[in-house]
Design an enzyme around this catalytic site. Sequence first.
Site, PDB file in Angstrom:
ATOM      1  N   CYS A 157      19.293 -40.797  30.004  1.00 10.19           N
ATOM      2  CA  CYS A 157      20.148 -41.733  30.725  1.00 10.19           C
ATOM      3  C   CYS A 157      20.390 -41.350  32.178  1.00 10.19           C
ATOM      4  O   CYS A 157      21.071 -42.067  32.912  1.00 10.19           O
ATOM      5  CB  CYS A 157      21.469 -41.888  29.993  1.00 10.19           C
ATOM      6  SG  CYS A 157      21.246 -42.469  28.295  1.00 10.19           S
ATOM      7  N   HIS A 297      29.693 -42.588  35.003  1.00 11.32           N
ATOM      8  CA  HIS A 297      28.762 -42.764  33.880  1.00 11.32           C
ATOM      9  C   HIS A 297      29.455 -43.600  32.808  1.00 11.32           C
ATOM     10  O   HIS A 297      28.843 -44.506  32.255  1.00 11.32           O
ATOM     11  CB  HIS A 297      28.326 -41.407  33.350  1.00 11.32           C
ATOM     12  CG  HIS A 297      27.236 -41.474  32.339  1.00 11.32           C
ATOM     13  ND1 HIS A 297      26.036 -42.106  32.584  1.00 11.32           N
ATOM     14  CD2 HIS A 297      27.158 -41.001  31.067  1.00 11.32           C
ATOM     15  CE1 HIS A 297      25.259 -42.011  31.516  1.00 11.32           C
ATOM     16  NE2 HIS A 297      25.924 -41.350  30.580  1.00 11.32           N
ATOM     17  N   LYS A 329      29.486 -50.300  33.194  1.00 12.08           N
ATOM     18  CA  LYS A 329      28.923 -50.424  31.846  1.00 12.08           C
ATOM     19  C   LYS A 329      29.827 -51.254  30.943  1.00 12.08           C
ATOM     20  O   LYS A 329      29.377 -51.779  29.918  1.00 12.08           O
ATOM     21  CB  LYS A 329      28.712 -49.046  31.228  1.00 12.08           C
ATOM     22  CG  LYS A 329      27.534 -48.256  31.798  1.00 12.08           C
ATOM     23  CD  LYS A 329      27.350 -46.946  31.049  1.00 12.08           C
ATOM     24  CE  LYS A 329      26.178 -46.127  31.589  1.00 12.08           C
ATOM     25  NZ  LYS A 329      26.472 -45.521  32.904  1.00 12.08           N
ATOM     26  N   HIS A 334      25.078 -50.201  28.299  1.00 13.12           N
ATOM     27  CA  HIS A 334      24.418 -48.983  28.773  1.00 13.12           C
ATOM     28  C   HIS A 334      22.911 -49.208  28.789  1.00 13.12           C
ATOM     29  O   HIS A 334      22.281 -49.329  27.742  1.00 13.12           O
ATOM     30  CB  HIS A 334      24.790 -47.819  27.860  1.00 13.12           C
ATOM     31  CG  HIS A 334      24.364 -46.475  28.357  1.00 13.12           C
ATOM     32  ND1 HIS A 334      23.566 -46.293  29.480  1.00 13.12           N
ATOM     33  CD2 HIS A 334      24.625 -45.220  27.890  1.00 13.12           C
ATOM     34  CE1 HIS A 334      23.358 -45.005  29.670  1.00 13.12           C
ATOM     35  NE2 HIS A 334      23.984 -44.332  28.722  1.00 13.12           N
ATOM     36  N   PHE A 393      21.136 -37.312  27.549  1.00 16.79           N
ATOM     37  CA  PHE A 393      20.890 -36.416  26.426  1.00 16.79           C
ATOM     38  C   PHE A 393      20.074 -35.220  26.898  1.00 16.79           C
ATOM     39  O   PHE A 393      19.244 -35.314  27.807  1.00 16.79           O
ATOM     40  CB  PHE A 393      20.115 -37.141  25.332  1.00 16.79           C
ATOM     41  CG  PHE A 393      20.957 -38.048  24.459  1.00 16.79           C
ATOM     42  CD1 PHE A 393      22.315 -38.187  24.645  1.00 16.79           C
ATOM     43  CD2 PHE A 393      20.361 -38.766  23.434  1.00 16.79           C
ATOM     44  CE1 PHE A 393      23.076 -39.011  23.840  1.00 16.79           C
ATOM     45  CE2 PHE A 393      21.109 -39.608  22.619  1.00 16.79           C
ATOM     46  CZ  PHE A 393      22.465 -39.727  22.812  1.00 16.79           C
TER      47      PHE A 393
END
Length: 407
Positions: A157, A297, A329, A334, A393
């Site tokens: 991401c 984020h 978001k 996302h 991740f």
Amino acid sequence: MTGVGLVSPLGIGTSVTWDALCAGRGGIGPITRFDASEHASRIAAEVRGFDPLDFMSKKDVKKMDVFIQYAIAAAEFACEDSELKVTPELASRLGVFIASGIGGFSTIEREHKKLLDGGPRKISPFFIPAAIINLAAGQVSIRLGAKGPNSATCTACSASAHAIGDAFETIRRGAADVMVAGGSEAAITPMGVGGFAALHALSTRNDEPERACRPFDRDRDGFVIGEGAGMLILEEHDRAVDRGASIYAELVGYGMSADAFHMTAPSEDGGGAQRVMRAALDQAAISPNDVDYINAHGTSTPFNDRIETYAIRQCFGARADELAVSSTKSMTGHLLGAAGGLEAGVVALSMREQLIPPTVNLENPDSDCDLDYVPLVKRKASINYALSNSFGFGGTNASLLFKRYDG
């Protein structure tokens, strides 16, 4: 930065996406791409009304996964916005960096089914070039005639924020004059949705999709998967000025870091997020007190939102209470590897318009999330410096710092 091109769950094109964000209008609804009745999460932020034939021939459509089609459309929008003309002189100095976190998932699933049903002879000869991540950059460069640096970042991401930052560094070191940079994603498939749901990462507020993505809210229960593409035109300053380009903002800082902690969870002390924001500020040689806005984020997952809030407080100290922090978001979902590209474009628009899109659905703030998240409605603001955060991740982090362009 002289051009922005967006294909999002809020609309096909930059202006329609921006208008929806400012109106606080989300793009999340029930999944229509496949029968999701057996899935734990049955909602997504789909791109609706996209016709690839508006951007390419029917023959070309058959050779490309949807994520490549989105990338081509967004790159076309960005080039049009920038009024970029690719001359023979520019071609070798024009590069393309386009990221994706997953790539051609729908193509992989379709061709795997062909293999199981009919054997290897049924696999399309276009399977590999339709699915692999670098073909978004490859196809865009072919269409533009861009013969400069060409690459594809795959860092979950954080991918498209890394692609933009790497493109920035490519221009800084003199390897290109202009870069098309961003990301694209189209992973709303049975395997894509099922895989993230198996991680218990997705919201299951299936009966209220428009209220499902609620960053920093006490009742958040996971992120909502989205799709689309966000592209920027980054241009060497003097070249942009000489050709009379309209400049949105200057990209002045880029940070990278790793949590070195866990394969999916952020570091509990927020160290990676702190370091990446600090690195972007240090490259630009500015103080935390100079920053006015952070596009967070802000995924709407319980752990991530709390840790990002803590990291902002640790990085900015007393200034944190004066910062505007919003998560778009909450409206777009996302976009995974494309999130940073979309959100960098949003920051550019915010700086040009001096307006901050809201965090919608923030009705019951979490006591551990205690910053000014611009809840529910847009806000006029003076934005001189703004950060765009992307965390992925594997503990991979990126932060982009933009400065208001004053000529």
